[in-house]
Motif scaffolding. Structure first.
Motif, short mmCIF file in Angstrom:
data_model
loop_
_atom_site.label_atom_id
_atom_site.label_comp_id
_atom_site.label_asym_id
_atom_site.label_seq_id
_atom_site.Cartn_x
_atom_site.Cartn_y
_atom_site.Cartn_z
N ASN A 13 0.80 -1.22 0.00
CA ASN A 13 0.00 0.00 0.00
C ASN A 13 0.83 1.27 0.00
O ASN A 13 0.67 2.14 0.85
CB ASN A 13 -0.93 0.04 1.22
CG ASN A 13 -2.09 -0.89 1.05
OD1 ASN A 13 -2.63 -1.01 -0.05
ND2 ASN A 13 -2.44 -1.58 2.12
N PRO A 14 1.71 1.42 -0.97
CA PRO A 14 2.58 2.59 -0.98
C PRO A 14 1.81 3.85 -1.36
O PRO A 14 0.76 3.77 -2.01
CB PRO A 14 3.61 2.25 -2.07
CG PRO A 14 2.88 1.34 -2.99
CD PRO A 14 1.94 0.54 -2.14
N LYS A 15 2.32 4.99 -0.94
CA LYS A 15 1.70 6.26 -1.33
C LYS A 15 2.32 6.78 -2.61
O LYS A 15 1.76 7.64 -3.28
CB LYS A 15 1.92 7.30 -0.22
CG LYS A 15 1.16 6.98 1.05
CD LYS A 15 1.44 8.08 2.07
CE LYS A 15 0.77 7.78 3.39
NZ LYS A 15 1.31 8.66 4.44
N VAL A 16 3.53 6.29 -2.89
CA VAL A 16 4.25 6.74 -4.07
C VAL A 16 4.82 5.50 -4.76
O VAL A 16 5.21 4.56 -4.09
CB VAL A 16 5.45 7.64 -3.67
CG1 VAL A 16 6.17 8.14 -4.92
CG2 VAL A 16 5.01 8.79 -2.81
N MET A 17 4.85 5.52 -6.08
CA MET A 17 5.51 4.42 -6.79
C MET A 17 6.64 4.98 -7.66
O MET A 17 6.46 5.95 -8.39
CB MET A 17 4.50 3.70 -7.69
CG MET A 17 3.52 2.79 -6.95
SD MET A 17 4.26 1.22 -6.43
CE MET A 17 4.27 0.32 -7.98
N LEU A 18 7.81 4.34 -7.54
CA LEU A 18 8.95 4.70 -8.38
C LEU A 18 9.12 3.60 -9.42
O LEU A 18 9.13 2.42 -9.10
CB LEU A 18 10.22 4.79 -7.53
CG LEU A 18 10.17 5.67 -6.28
CD1 LEU A 18 11.48 5.55 -5.51
CD2 LEU A 18 9.90 7.12 -6.65
N PHE A 19 9.26 4.00 -10.67
CA PHE A 19 9.48 3.03 -11.75
C PHE A 19 10.82 3.32 -12.40
O PHE A 19 10.99 4.38 -12.99
CB PHE A 19 8.37 3.11 -12.81
CG PHE A 19 7.03 2.63 -12.33
CD1 PHE A 19 6.19 3.49 -11.63
CD2 PHE A 19 6.60 1.34 -12.57
CE1 PHE A 19 4.94 3.05 -11.19
CE2 PHE A 19 5.37 0.89 -12.14
CZ PHE A 19 4.53 1.75 -11.45
N ASP A 20 11.75 2.37 -12.29
CA ASP A 20 13.08 2.59 -12.86
C ASP A 20 13.19 1.83 -14.19
O ASP A 20 13.48 0.64 -14.21
CB ASP A 20 14.15 2.10 -11.88
CG ASP A 20 15.54 2.48 -12.32
OD1 ASP A 20 15.66 3.18 -13.34
OD2 ASP A 20 16.51 2.07 -11.64
N GLU A 21 12.95 2.53 -15.26
CA GLU A 21 12.96 1.94 -16.62
C GLU A 21 12.22 0.60 -16.66
O GLU A 21 12.80 -0.43 -17.01
CB GLU A 21 14.40 1.75 -17.10
CG GLU A 21 15.21 3.02 -16.96
CD GLU A 21 16.32 3.12 -18.00
OE1 GLU A 21 16.18 2.49 -19.06
OE2 GLU A 21 17.30 3.84 -17.74
N PRO A 22 10.93 0.62 -16.34
CA PRO A 22 10.20 -0.64 -16.17
C PRO A 22 10.04 -1.46 -17.44
O PRO A 22 9.79 -2.65 -17.37
CB PRO A 22 8.83 -0.19 -15.65
CG PRO A 22 8.70 1.21 -16.13
CD PRO A 22 10.08 1.79 -16.11
N THR A 23 10.20 -0.83 -18.61
CA THR A 23 9.98 -1.58 -19.84
C THR A 23 11.25 -1.77 -20.66
O THR A 23 11.22 -2.35 -21.74
CB THR A 23 8.93 -0.87 -20.73
OG1 THR A 23 9.35 0.48 -20.95
CG2 THR A 23 7.57 -0.86 -20.07
N SER A 24 12.39 -1.31 -20.14
CA SER A 24 13.62 -1.35 -20.95
C SER A 24 14.13 -2.75 -21.20
O SER A 24 14.80 -3.00 -22.19
CB SER A 24 14.73 -0.55 -20.27
OG SER A 24 14.30 0.74 -20.01
#
Lengths: 270, 246
Positions: free
Chosen positions: B160-171
């Motif tokens: 249940n995060p309040k923020v999501m970080l995506f580090d090059e999720p499709t690379s």
């Protein structure tokens, strides 16, 4: 063959990381399947001799054969207890060796350096005779010395195993809110176990052989039983032939077992 | 636009790796419910910036706030902050010894101490949400890259995060799998999740991003609405970079 081809579903797939530890244990190579493989010739040759010699000349071989099983049981006992404690020590030493706390790291490293720098026989003498004022029982001294010694080697295996797990695994666990300890227990170590199984098997075989050293401090293992028999009958050649054959069958049996385990892991991680 | 609470606030962030200056005076704000896309050439510091927010890396100087917590304070309870900041990695980093479902259950059970039954229920719901209800007992190595990344997103959401970080999720994905991951991210954005995304997916940017940030050599060169950045970049460097990727 059908079994080899059978697709492994489910609980599978670990990276095929391999830790090479070569201290003389003979793990049969995959593919050495011929009937006349070195392993088959050695193992079944030894086994045949153990059966045929007592049949053809019961005196002394049958007598020797009946005298040895107690020793085999004791050798086993020493080996299994020692390996269990060596694993426990190894886990902590391995964790210590990768610890970021300087004191712990240094202590673990010194332990490894010191123990690996001492011959096992010297360690055995040191604990049994050198610390004779404690009057430790022979079996206890033997197991302590073996566990302390092999714990250092196990520590290196654990360390290599843990370091072989990709960095991203720890990062993912930390990013999910786990602390380092939880990440180690739930994420890193379960994966490490698979990786270190083969080298641990190797150590088991090496320890089985090294356990013959404990015969010197009045633990009646396989070798000791042989000595006892020979010292009464003076049939040194016959006795030690049977002792050697017994060790050979044991170590070859376990090396094959480790080889099979390794091959199964490999197949699963294909 | 009404005054919204800021979820992530970065001021004058600097990060050096030895003599390499990976981040130089980066300041950035992500407000509640905002989707911010970070673009830039490789080695421009995008991933480093993300990794400093949940302190997988430590800043050399500067401040990062998540909600009203100062992440960069060494006394901060970083473990608790990480519970609120979900992260999705380029290489998924699923746990290979656990099934898809167990991957999702592990952290809630270990960290939040919720019961196995509840964790299982949540995990099933999350797998359903990312379209993988039928894969709960499958191990990661039997999943495609796109499926693995969707499990990884579900795993992060389980806390249940309040923020999501995506580090090059499709690379790291084959082209035909990119869409299934972007679709999950899009629906997340529509549900109002605050997201900071390092990616060059223009389609996603146009569909979901409130703001696009262009970074080069550790600096933020310019930032603005997607349309403005993509169609009328103010800076020469931005224009040159966009020529390469568009």
């Amino acid at each position: 063959m059908a079994e080899v081809k059978k697709k492994q579903e489910g609980r599978s797939l670990f990276r095929s990381t391999k830790i090479e530890i070569t201290d003389g244990a003979l793990i049969p190579e995959v593919g050495e399947r011929s009937i006349f493989s070195a392993w088959n010739i050695s193992f079944f040759g030894a086994l045949t001799l153990i059966v045929i010699l007592p049949l053809t000349s019961p005196d002394p071989f049958w007598k020797i054969l009946r005298f040895l099983p107690d020793g085999i049981a004791r050798t086993f006992q020493v080996t299994v207890i020692s390996i269990v404690f060596a694993l426990i020590i190894g886990l902590f030493v391995g964790l210590g060796r990768i610890s970021r706390i300087t004191i712990i790291n240094r202590a673990a490293t010194i332990y490894v350096e010191v123990i690996r720098g001492l011959p096992l026989l010297v360690q055995l003498f040191y604990i049994y005779y050198g610390m004779g004022f404690l009057s430790l029982p022979p079996l206890f001294s033997a197991v302590t010395a073996m566990a302390v010694c092999y714990g250092a080697y196990m520590g290196e295996i654990f360390r290599a195993g843990i370091l072989s797990i990709p960095k991203g695994q720890m990062e993912a666990a930390l990013a999910l809110g786990m602390n380092r300890r939880q990440a180690l227990r739930k994420v890193i170590l379960p994966q490490t176990m698979r990786v270190i199984l083969p080298p641990v098997g190797n150590e088991f075989i090496a320890l089985l052989k090294d356990s013959s050293l404990v015969s010197i401090i009045a633990v009646s293992d396989l070798l000791r039983r042989g000595r006892e028999f020979a010292s009464i009958t003076f049939q040194y050649f016959e006795t030690y032939t049977m002792v050697a054959l017994s060790y050979l069958v044991l170590t070859l049996f376990f090396s094959r077992l480790v080889g099979i385990m390794e091959a199964r892991l490999e197949r699963k991680s294909e | 636009m009404s005054e919204r609470v800021s979820r992530i606030k970065i001021t004058n962030a600097c990060k050096n790796f030895g003599r390499v200056r990976a981040l130089r005076n980066v300041s950035l704000e992500v407000k509640k419910g905002e989707v911010v896309l970070v673009i830039g050439p490789s080695g421009s510091g995008k991933s480093t910036l993300l990794r400093c927010i949940n302190r997988l890396e430590n800043l050399t100087s500067g401040e990062i706030w998540v909600d009203d917590e100062l992440v960069t304070d060494h006394r901060a309870d970083i473990r608790r902050i990480r519970e609120e900041v979900g992260m999705v990695f380029q290489n998924f980093n699923l746990f290979p010894h656990l099934t898809a479902k167990e991957n999702i259950m592990l952290s809630p059970m270990t960290v939040k101490k919720i019961s196995r039954a509840e964790a299982e229920k949540n995990a099933r719901a999350l797998l359903e949400r990312v379209g993988l209800a039928d894969k709960e007992n499958t191990y990661p190595d039997h999943l495609s890259g796109g499926q693995q990344q969707r499990v990884a997103i579900a795993r992060a959401l389980a806390m249940n995060p309040k923020v999501m970080l995506f580090d090059e999720p499709t690379s790291a994905l084959d082209p035909e799998m990119i869409k299934e991951v972007l679709d999950v991210m899009l629906s997340l954005a529509r549900e109002g999740m605050t997201m900071l995304v390092v990616s060059h997916e223009m389609g996603f940017a146009k569909a979901a991003a409130d703001k696009v940030v262009f970074m080069d050599e550790g600096e933020i060169i310019e930032q603005g609405e997607p349309q403005q950045i993509f169609e009328h970049p103010r800076e020469e460097r931005t224009r040159k970079f966009l020529e390469h990727i568009l």
